[in-house]
Design an enzyme around this catalytic site. Structure first.
Site, PDB file in Angstrom:
ATOM      1  N   ASP A 224       6.078   8.157   5.084  1.00  0.00           N
ATOM      2  CA  ASP A 224       5.086   7.532   4.371  1.00  0.00           C
ATOM      3  C   ASP A 224       5.848   7.407   2.818  1.00  0.00           C
ATOM      4  O   ASP A 224       6.337   8.354   2.160  1.00  0.00           O
ATOM      5  CB  ASP A 224       4.002   8.689   4.001  1.00  0.00           C
ATOM      6  CG  ASP A 224       3.119   8.569   5.104  1.00  0.00           C
ATOM      7  OD1 ASP A 224       3.129   7.769   5.927  1.00  0.00           O
ATOM      8  OD2 ASP A 224       2.551  10.016   5.361  1.00  0.00           O
ATOM      9  N   LEU A 225       6.227   6.262   2.666  1.00  0.00           N
ATOM     10  CA  LEU A 225       6.794   5.824   1.388  1.00  0.00           C
ATOM     11  C   LEU A 225       6.153   6.502   0.178  1.00  0.00           C
ATOM     12  O   LEU A 225       5.109   6.561  -0.334  1.00  0.00           O
ATOM     13  CB  LEU A 225       6.880   4.174   1.275  1.00  0.00           C
ATOM     14  CG  LEU A 225       7.802   3.696   0.247  1.00  0.00           C
ATOM     15  CD1 LEU A 225       9.009   3.865   0.226  1.00  0.00           C
ATOM     16  CD2 LEU A 225       7.527   2.284  -0.013  1.00  0.00           C
ATOM     17  N   ASP A 226       7.168   7.076  -0.505  1.00  0.00           N
ATOM     18  CA  ASP A 226       7.072   7.739  -1.847  1.00  0.00           C
ATOM     19  C   ASP A 226       5.853   8.770  -1.532  1.00  0.00           C
ATOM     20  O   ASP A 226       5.303   9.029  -2.684  1.00  0.00           O
ATOM     21  CB  ASP A 226       6.716   6.791  -2.830  1.00  0.00           C
ATOM     22  CG  ASP A 226       7.822   5.910  -3.197  1.00  0.00           C
ATOM     23  OD1 ASP A 226       9.064   6.569  -3.150  1.00  0.00           O
ATOM     24  OD2 ASP A 226       7.639   4.889  -3.931  1.00  0.00           O
ATOM     25  N   GLU A 227       5.428   9.403  -0.479  1.00  0.00           N
ATOM     26  CA  GLU A 227       4.358  10.328  -0.425  1.00  0.00           C
ATOM     27  C   GLU A 227       5.073  11.738   0.073  1.00  0.00           C
ATOM     28  O   GLU A 227       4.016  12.456   0.379  1.00  0.00           O
ATOM     29  CB  GLU A 227       3.316   9.602   0.763  1.00  0.00           C
ATOM     30  CG  GLU A 227       2.674   8.400   0.319  1.00  0.00           C
ATOM     31  CD  GLU A 227       1.927   8.583  -0.964  1.00  0.00           C
ATOM     32  OE1 GLU A 227       1.464   9.602  -1.333  1.00  0.00           O
ATOM     33  OE2 GLU A 227       1.780   7.545  -1.729  1.00  0.00           O
TER      34      GLU A 227
END
Length: 294
Positions: A224-227
Site C-alpha cells: 500500500d503506497l505510503d501506508e
C-alpha cells in the site's frame, strides 16, 4: 568492551522482565540500557536491552543459552553485536538532499552503517557516490522493463548482503512482490502535510492552501503506497510571508532529518513492528555520538 543488544517480542504476561534480568545476571552481563512496552490493545510485549558481557560470554553463546528462557514465554528474540554495522543500500532518483545528508552523516560516523551500494534510475549522482568509494548502479526503469529492473535491484541486494534498503527520494513505485519479499527491510521518506496534498507539486498546493505546518514521514514500505508502519515524523512551521520555494527548501531539510532518524532507530534495533504500527524505543546513551566532527 563488547556491547550486545537483546530484542524480545512475545505475549504479555508477568515475569518476563525478571526472567530476562535473571538470565543476563547469571551470564555475567551488565545491563546498561533497557526499554519495554506492553500493548494492552494487542496483548503484545516488546523489550530491548543493551548489555556488556563482563565474564567473556559471546553473542552466539548468549543466544543459544537463552533459548530455554525464551521457550517458557514463547519469545521471538535475537542478540545483536552493536559494533557490527548494518549493510545498507541507498536508492535515489533526481532529488539528492536525502542522499547527500546520509553520506555526510555516514562519513562523520553519526550514522554507523556500511553503505554497500547506491542504486539510481538516473546518472545525476554517480560522481558524488563514486567519490565516496561506494559502488554506484544505474538501473533505468520504464513501464516495459520494470520486472527486469527489479530483478537487477534484488541481485544487488543479494550480492552485497544488504540488510536494509533506503528509498532516499527514489521516485519509482516498487512491486507488491518486492515489498513482500523485503518486508520490514525497506524504509521510505515522503512529505506530509496537514491537510494532505497528493499529486504534482504538493508544496505549491500547500502554499496555495495557506498551510502553516509542513513535514515529513518515514515508514516501512508495504504494497500500500505510503501506508506502511510509521517510524519517524516531524514538522516545521511556515508562515503567510513565505514563498512556495521556501516551502520546498524547508521541506527538504525536514525530510532529510526524519529519514536519518528513522534509519538510526532501525539500525540500532529500536523499532518493532506491531501490526500496522511500530514501537520505537528511545536511543541508548552514546548512540548519537560521532566519530569525528566533519
Amino acid at each position: 568492551m563488547t556491547k550486545i543488544a537483546l530484542t524480545v517480542t512475545c505475549r504479555s504476561t508477568r515475569g518476563i522482565v525478571a526472567a530476562i534480568a535473571s538470565f543476563l545476571a547469571e551470564q555475567g552481563c551488565n545491563i546498561t540500557d533497557s526499554a519495554q512496552f506492553d500493548d494492552f490493545e494487542t496483548g503484545n510485549f516488546f523489550m530491548r536491552v543493551s548489555m556488556t558481557p563482563e565474564t567473556g560470554a559471546t553473542r552466539a553463546e548468549l543466544e543459544t543459552r537463552f533459548a530455554e528462557t525464551a521457550k517458557g514465554f514463547g519469545m521471538e528474540y535475537a542478540f545483536h553485536d552493536e559494533s557490527q554495522k548494518m549493510k545498507v543500500i541507498i536508492m535515489v532518483s533526481r532529488f539528492g538532499h536525502c542522499l547527500n545528508d546520509l553520506l555526510y552523516r555516514w562519513r562523520i560516523g553519526a550514522l554507523p552503517i556500511d553503505i554497500v551500494a547506491v542504486i539510481s534510475n538516473h546518472m545525476d549522482y554517480q560522481k558524488v557516490v563514486v567519490n565516496h568509494d561506494i559502488p554506484f548502479h544505474c538501473i533505468k526503469v520504464t513501464k516495459e522493463n520494470k520486472p527486469e529492473a527489479e530483478r537487477r535491484i534484488m541481485e544487488v541486494v543479494e550480492e552485497t548482503g544488504a540488510e536494509l534498503v533506503v528509498l532516499a527520494r527514489y521516485m519509482q513505485i516498487l512491486s507488491d512482490e518486492m515489498c513482500q519479499k523485503m518486508s520490514g527491510r525497506i524504509i521510505n521518506i515522503h512529505h506530509s502535510f496537514l491537510p494532505s496534498f497528493k499529486g504534482a507539486n504538493p508544496y505549491k498546493q500547500a502554499f496555495e492552501r495557506g498551510v502553516k505546518l509542513i513535514g515529513a514521514t518515514s515508514h516501512y514500505v508495504t504494497a500500500d503506497l505510503d501506508e506502511g508502519p510509521i517510524i519517524e515524523q516531524d514538522t516545521v512551521r511556515v508562515t503567510h510571508a513565505q514563498s512556495p520555494e521556501d516551502y520546498v527548501s524547508l521541506g527538504r531539510d525536514v525530510e532529510a532529518s526524519v529519514l536519518a532518524r528513522a534509519i538510526h532507530a532501525h539500525i540500532h534495533r529500536r523499532v518493532f513492528l506491531n501490526g500496522n504500527k511500530t514501537v520505537v524505543f528511545p536511543a541508548s546513551p552514546g548512540s548519537y555520538a560521532s566519530e569525528r566532527m566533519g
